[in-house]
Design a protein around this motif. Structure first.
Motif, PDB file in Angstrom:
ATOM      1  N   MET A   1      -9.569  -4.507  -7.868  1.00 19.69           N
ATOM      2  CA  MET A   1      -8.913  -3.430  -8.596  1.00 19.69           C
ATOM      3  C   MET A   1      -9.122  -3.581 -10.088  1.00 19.69           C
ATOM      4  O   MET A   1      -9.056  -4.668 -10.623  1.00 19.69           O
ATOM      5  N   GLN A   3      -7.115  -2.057 -12.173  1.00 22.54           N
ATOM      6  CA  GLN A   3      -5.802  -1.875 -12.762  1.00 22.54           C
ATOM      7  C   GLN A   3      -5.280  -3.191 -13.347  1.00 22.54           C
ATOM      8  O   GLN A   3      -5.342  -4.235 -12.727  1.00 22.54           O
ATOM      9  N   ALA A 124      -5.029   1.721   5.263  1.00 17.41           N
ATOM     10  CA  ALA A 124      -5.655   1.997   3.958  1.00 17.41           C
ATOM     11  C   ALA A 124      -4.910   3.117   3.241  1.00 17.41           C
ATOM     12  O   ALA A 124      -4.682   3.052   2.019  1.00 17.41           O
ATOM     13  N   ASP A 125      -4.490   4.131   3.998  1.00 12.73           N
ATOM     14  CA  ASP A 125      -3.738   5.241   3.391  1.00 12.73           C
ATOM     15  C   ASP A 125      -2.412   4.745   2.820  1.00 12.73           C
ATOM     16  O   ASP A 125      -2.003   5.145   1.720  1.00 12.73           O
ATOM     17  N   ILE A 127      -1.743   1.717   1.767  1.00  8.14           N
ATOM     18  CA  ILE A 127      -2.021   0.895   0.580  1.00  8.14           C
ATOM     19  C   ILE A 127      -2.165   1.783  -0.657  1.00  8.14           C
ATOM     20  O   ILE A 127      -1.621   1.482  -1.726  1.00  8.14           O
ATOM     21  N   ARG A 128      -2.858   2.894  -0.499  1.00  7.93           N
ATOM     22  CA  ARG A 128      -3.056   3.792  -1.651  1.00  7.93           C
ATOM     23  C   ARG A 128      -1.733   4.398  -2.118  1.00  7.93           C
ATOM     24  O   ARG A 128      -1.475   4.490  -3.319  1.00  7.93           O
ATOM     25  N   GLN A 131       0.280   1.587  -3.881  1.00  8.90           N
ATOM     26  CA  GLN A 131      -0.242   1.276  -5.220  1.00  8.90           C
ATOM     27  C   GLN A 131       0.102   2.371  -6.235  1.00  8.90           C
ATOM     28  O   GLN A 131       0.347   2.071  -7.408  1.00  8.90           O
ATOM     29  N   GLN A 132       0.153   3.613  -5.776  1.00 10.24           N
ATOM     30  CA  GLN A 132       0.605   4.685  -6.673  1.00 10.24           C
ATOM     31  C   GLN A 132       2.045   4.436  -7.109  1.00 10.24           C
ATOM     32  O   GLN A 132       2.402   4.617  -8.271  1.00 10.24           O
ATOM     33  N   GLN A 195      -8.766  -3.246   3.554  1.00 11.44           N
ATOM     34  CA  GLN A 195      -7.575  -3.373   2.701  1.00 11.44           C
ATOM     35  C   GLN A 195      -7.960  -3.686   1.256  1.00 11.44           C
ATOM     36  O   GLN A 195      -7.379  -3.134   0.315  1.00 11.44           O
ATOM     37  N   ASP A 197     -10.816  -2.931  -0.198  1.00  7.88           N
ATOM     38  CA  ASP A 197     -11.392  -1.698  -0.747  1.00  7.88           C
ATOM     39  C   ASP A 197     -10.312  -0.678  -1.099  1.00  7.88           C
ATOM     40  O   ASP A 197     -10.454   0.087  -2.058  1.00  7.88           O
ATOM     41  N   ALA A 198      -9.230  -0.647  -0.307  1.00 11.03           N
ATOM     42  CA  ALA A 198      -8.143   0.314  -0.549  1.00 11.03           C
ATOM     43  C   ALA A 198      -7.283  -0.082  -1.747  1.00 11.03           C
ATOM     44  O   ALA A 198      -6.527   0.736  -2.253  1.00 11.03           O
ATOM     45  N   GLY A 199      -7.398  -1.349  -2.175  1.00  7.32           N
ATOM     46  CA  GLY A 199      -6.742  -1.707  -3.429  1.00  7.32           C
ATOM     47  C   GLY A 199      -5.699  -2.799  -3.409  1.00  7.32           C
ATOM     48  O   GLY A 199      -4.948  -2.953  -4.383  1.00  7.32           O
TER      49      GLY A 199
END
Length: 344
Positions: A1, A3, A124-125, A127-128, A131-132, A195, A197-199
């Motif tokens: 990431m 971020q 993965a969804d 995780i996104r 993270q938001q 995971q 890759d998803a962040g």
């Protein structure tokens, strides 16, 4: 990431860098000891919670918002990979996970799918979404179950006290055991890479039932596959290796080259740390049962551990295993406050 994390204590400690205090998170921190968890759980089944990204995010955020921990861990379950491979998984109240189609033959093993990542896309969804919500405040830890532990559930059909069927498989049909373990390991690599890759900012491999194994069986049926996984996942985030039995197996676990070894409560953490190669951090290792005790005792036990680890870089505070469901919430909150107020 890319971020930048506002609180990167966990990442620094995982990479054996100096921190002003130990970072704190707790295994099963988004769990049944919180009334707010039950408000959600009473509306949905456990698997619905795992598979609905918004709900998984809600539960993941509970200890972030209510406890102020230094890292969130994805709300999910180690057995989602086994389900994606073809296990018919359900969770029964008071019983735990159940597979209605346990592996009993070579044909059953051959039916396990390896190309099943699409069935885990909900992770993965989630995780996104998480993270938001975290918005760079603290790291998010992803995880997977280690092959031996997943095998034991698939073979036993659920939890087990003695792992009789699993050990019978290892002893009588080792080639079949290896065939299944290899399949699980290949799925686990894909799953952890998804995971990353998803962040997620770190990952933990849970080998919850390694404690059931003898030294040689741990080496052949657990460690071999954990090492294979760690050699084949994207090492762009720190990797934590946990097993019940790490007080026995830590030096072998180090051969898989994790960034962190999570240690159960039976060991002296400093002794374990000093026996490991330089650059491998440790995580742990308070006995979870301490959290039932008076707050004064909780404070003393945490400070004892911290004094023991005072001159050690690479130390993440955690429990030796997960929080029990009936530990008082206030005691967990107190423990986290004690950690956060501490300074070296």
């Amino acid at each position: 990431m890319n971020q930048t994390l506002q609180n990167d204590l966990l990442i620094k400690a995982a990479l054996s860098q100096k921190t002003e205090r130990p970072p704190v998170w707790m295994m099963r921190q988004a769990g049944r000891f919180m009334p707010e968890y039950w408000e959600i759980k009473n509306k949905y089944s456990f698997l619905e919670m795992c598979k609905t990204p918004e709900i998984a995010a809600d539960v993941t955020m509970l200890p972030v918002d209510l406890l102020g921990i230094d890292a969130a861990i994805l709300f999910s379950d180690i057995l989602v990979t086994a389900e994606a491979m073809g296990g018919d998984l359900s969770f029964e109240q008071g019983v735990g996970p159940r597979f209605s189609n346990p592996i009993r033959s070579k044909a059953d093993a051959e039916n396990l799918a390896v190309d099943c990542l699409d069935k885990l896309q909900y992770v993965a969804d989630a995780i996104r979404v998480i993270q938001q919500r975290l918005d760079g405040s603290i790291p998010l830890i992803g995880f997977a179950g280690a092959p031996f532990t997943i095998l034991s559930y698939l073979v036993e059909g659920g939890s087990s006290k003695d792992f009789k069927r699993t050990k019978l498989l290892l002893n009588n049909e080792p080639q079949l055991a290896h065939y299944i373990l290899q399949k699980i390991a290949d799925v686990t690599i894909q799953y952890l890479n998804m995971q990353i890759d998803a962040g997620v900012n770190a990952v933990q491999l849970f080998d919850s039932w390694a404690i059931a194994l003898s030294w040689n069986d741990y080496r052949d049926f657990s460690h071999y596959y954990n090492k294979y996984i760690l050699a084949n996942i994207k090492r762009s985030v720190p990797v934590i290796s946990f097993c019940k039995g790490s007080s026995v197996f830590a030096r072998m676990m180090a051969e898989a080259n994790p960034d962190v070894i999570s240690v159960d409560w039976n060991a002296d953490l400093k002794n374990i740390k000093q026996a490991l190669p330089a650059g491998i951090a440790v995580q742990g290792n308070l006995d979870p049962f301490v959290l039932y005790a008076d707050k004064r005792v909780i404070t003393e036990k945490i400070h004892q551990l911290f004094e023991r680890m005072r001159d050690q870089n690479g130390f993440i505070f955690n429990l030796g295993h997960g929080i029990m469901p009936d530990i008082p919430f206030d005691n967990v909150k107190h423990a986290i406050e004690v950690v956060k107020e501490f300074r070296y």
